[in-house]
Design an enzyme around this catalytic site. Structure first.
Site, PDB file in Angstrom:
ATOM      1  N   ARG A 147       0.822  -1.212   0.000  1.00 56.33           N
ATOM      2  CA  ARG A 147       0.000   0.000   0.000  1.00 56.33           C
ATOM      3  C   ARG A 147       0.854   1.260   0.000  1.00 56.33           C
ATOM      4  O   ARG A 147       1.869   1.308   0.678  1.00 56.33           O
ATOM      5  CB  ARG A 147      -0.915  -0.003   1.233  1.00 56.33           C
ATOM      6  N   ARG A 199       0.953   8.138  10.672  1.00 56.63           N
ATOM      7  CA  ARG A 199      -0.316   7.479  11.022  1.00 56.63           C
ATOM      8  C   ARG A 199      -0.340   7.055  12.481  1.00 56.63           C
ATOM      9  O   ARG A 199      -1.377   7.096  13.134  1.00 56.63           O
ATOM     10  CB  ARG A 199      -0.547   6.273  10.105  1.00 56.63           C
TER      11      ARG A 199
HETATM   12  P1  ADP Z   1      -4.999   0.453   8.809  1.00 54.71           P
HETATM   13  O1  ADP Z   1      -5.744  -0.842   8.747  1.00 54.71           O
HETATM   14  O2  ADP Z   1      -3.609   0.319   8.369  1.00 54.71           O
HETATM   15  O3  ADP Z   1      -5.176   1.146  10.106  1.00 54.71           O
HETATM   16  P2  ADP Z   1      -7.098   1.464   7.137  1.00 54.71           P
HETATM   17  O4  ADP Z   1      -7.119   0.602   5.944  1.00 54.71           O
HETATM   18  O5  ADP Z   1      -8.111   1.210   8.198  1.00 54.71           O
HETATM   19  O6  ADP Z   1      -5.632   1.423   7.731  1.00 54.71           O
HETATM   20  O7  ADP Z   1      -7.229   2.990   6.734  1.00 54.71           O
HETATM   21  C1  ADP Z   1      -6.370   3.573   5.764  1.00 54.71           C
HETATM   22  C2  ADP Z   1      -6.577   5.074   5.745  1.00 54.71           C
HETATM   23  O8  ADP Z   1      -7.945   5.363   5.391  1.00 54.71           O
HETATM   24  C3  ADP Z   1      -6.377   5.773   7.080  1.00 54.71           C
HETATM   25  O9  ADP Z   1      -5.021   6.095   7.320  1.00 54.71           O
HETATM   26  C4  ADP Z   1      -7.240   7.018   6.898  1.00 54.71           C
HETATM   27  O10 ADP Z   1      -6.605   7.974   6.079  1.00 54.71           O
HETATM   28  C5  ADP Z   1      -8.424   6.473   6.104  1.00 54.71           C
HETATM   29  N1  ADP Z   1      -9.528   6.040   6.996  1.00 54.71           N
HETATM   30  C6  ADP Z   1     -10.006   4.774   7.134  1.00 54.71           C
HETATM   31  N2  ADP Z   1     -11.011   4.748   8.021  1.00 54.71           N
HETATM   32  C7  ADP Z   1     -11.183   6.024   8.468  1.00 54.71           C
HETATM   33  C8  ADP Z   1     -12.043   6.650   9.414  1.00 54.71           C
HETATM   34  N3  ADP Z   1     -12.955   5.953  10.108  1.00 54.71           N
HETATM   35  N4  ADP Z   1     -11.920   7.992   9.601  1.00 54.71           N
HETATM   36  C9  ADP Z   1     -11.014   8.712   8.917  1.00 54.71           C
HETATM   37  N5  ADP Z   1     -10.165   8.182   8.038  1.00 54.71           N
HETATM   38  C10 ADP Z   1     -10.228   6.848   7.797  1.00 54.71           C
END
Ligand code: ADP
Ligand code: ADP
Ligand code: ZN
Length: 214
Positions: free
Chosen positions: A160, A171
Site C-alpha cells: 500500500r 499514522r
Molecule cells: P490500517 O488498517 O492500516 O489502520 P485502514 O485501511 O483502516 O488502515 O485505513 C487507511 C486510511 O484510510 C487511514 O489512514 C485514513 O486515512 C483512512 N480512513 C479509514 N477509516 C477512516 C475513518 N474511520 N476515519 C477517517 N479516516 C479513515
C-alpha cells in the site's frame, strides 16, 4: 453481535476482523477498504479521501460518518457486523452511537488489539494487500503460497502507498492523538475488551473467541 475493532494501524484489526466475520457469519466493514475501492474506481469520494490517506491523515469525519451509517442499516447487518477502522475519532463514535440509539441498538464489544509502536513499522513494511478481495498477508509472518499472489482469489498483491515508513510514523502519531481516546470512551460504556496483539494470529483469534463466545 456488533463489534468494533480498535488498535493502531497494523495491529492486526483487519486480519482478526475477517476471521471474526467468517466464524460468526457477520459482515466485515472496513472503511479503509471502502475508501480504497473508491480510489480504484475513481469516484469523487475516492479522490477526496486519497489526498488525506496519502499523507497519513484521517479523512474528515463528514466524509465517513454517513457512509457507515448507511452501511450498517443494510439487510446483511441485521445480525450484527464487525467494524474495522471505524470509529477513529470521538465525533465518529458519538455519531455511531446516535445512529444506533435511533434503532434501539448498541455496540456489544469494542476489541482493542494491543501492539506497541516498536512492532508496527516491521509489520507494515511487510504487509501485502490484495486489491481484488481485501485479504492481507505479511511477507515474513503470514506469507502466501505463491509469492505476490493472493491465496484466496489469485489476484496480485500490492504494497500500500501509505505503508511506507514515513507515512506509517505519521499514522501512528495520528492514532495516538485522535483514535486512542476511544479506548477510554468504550471503557466508560463498559464494552471495551483488550487482547494482546503481539501473539501469533491464531492465538490472538483464540483470545477473541474466548471473549465473544464459541
Ligand atoms: P490500517 O488498517 O492500516 O489502520 P485502514 O485501511 O483502516 O488502515 O485505513 C487507511 C486510511 O484510510 C487511514 O489512514 C485514513 O486515512 C483512512 N480512513 C479509514 N477509516 C477512516 C475513518 N474511520 N476515519 C477517517 N479516516 C479513515
Ligand atoms: P490493521 O488492519 O490493524 O492495520 P492488518 O490486519 O492489516 O492490520 O495487519 C498488519 C500486518 O501485520 C499485515 O501484514 C498482517 O499480515 C500482519 N499481521 C496481522 N496479525 C499478525 C500477528 N498476530 N502476528 C504477526 N503479523 C501479523
Ligand atoms: Zn485476493
Amino acid at each position: 453481535m456488533k463489534i468494533i475493532m480498535l488498535g493502531a494501524p497494523g495491529a492486526g484489526k483487519g486480519t482478526q476482523a475477517k476471521m471474526i466475520a467468517d466464524k460468526y457469519g457477520i459482515p466485515h466493514i472496513s472503511t479503509g477498504d471502502i475508501f480504497r475501492a473508491n480510489i480504484k474506481n475513481g469516484t469523487e469520494l475516492g479522490k477526496k479521501a486519497k489526498t488525506y490517506m496519502d499523507q497519513g491523515l484521517l479523512v474528515p469525519d463528514e466524509l465517513v460518518v454517513d457512509l457507515v451509517a448507511d452501511r450498517v442499516v443494510q439487510d446483511d447487518c441485521k445480525n450484527g457486523y464487525v467494524l474495522d477502522g471505524f470509529p477513529r475519532t470521538i465525533p465518529q463514535a458519538e455519531a455511531l452511537d446516535a445512529a444506533l440509539g435511533k434503532m434501539g441498538a448498541k455496540i456489544d464489544f469494542a476489541i482493542d488489539v494491543d501492539v506497541p509502536d516498536e512492532n508496527i513499522i516491521t509489520r507494515m513494511s511487510g504487509r501485502r494487500a490484495c486489491v481484488a478481495c481485501g485479504a492481507t498477508y505479511h511477507i515474513v509472518n503470514i506469507p502466501t503460497k505463491v509469492e505476490g499472489i493472493c491465496d484466496r482469489c489469485g489476484a496480485e498483491l500490492i504494497l500500500r502507498d501509505d505503508d511506507k515508513p514515513e507515512t506509517v510514523k505519521k499514522r501512528l502519531a495520528v492514532y495516538h492523538e485522535q483514535t486512542q481516546p476511544l479506548i477510554d470512551y468504550y471503557t466508560k460504556q463498559g464494552c471495551l475488551v483488550d487482547v494482546d496483539g503481539t501473539q501469533d494470529m491464531a492465538d490472538v483469534f483464540a483470545a477473541i473467541v474466548k471473549i465473544l463466545g464459541a
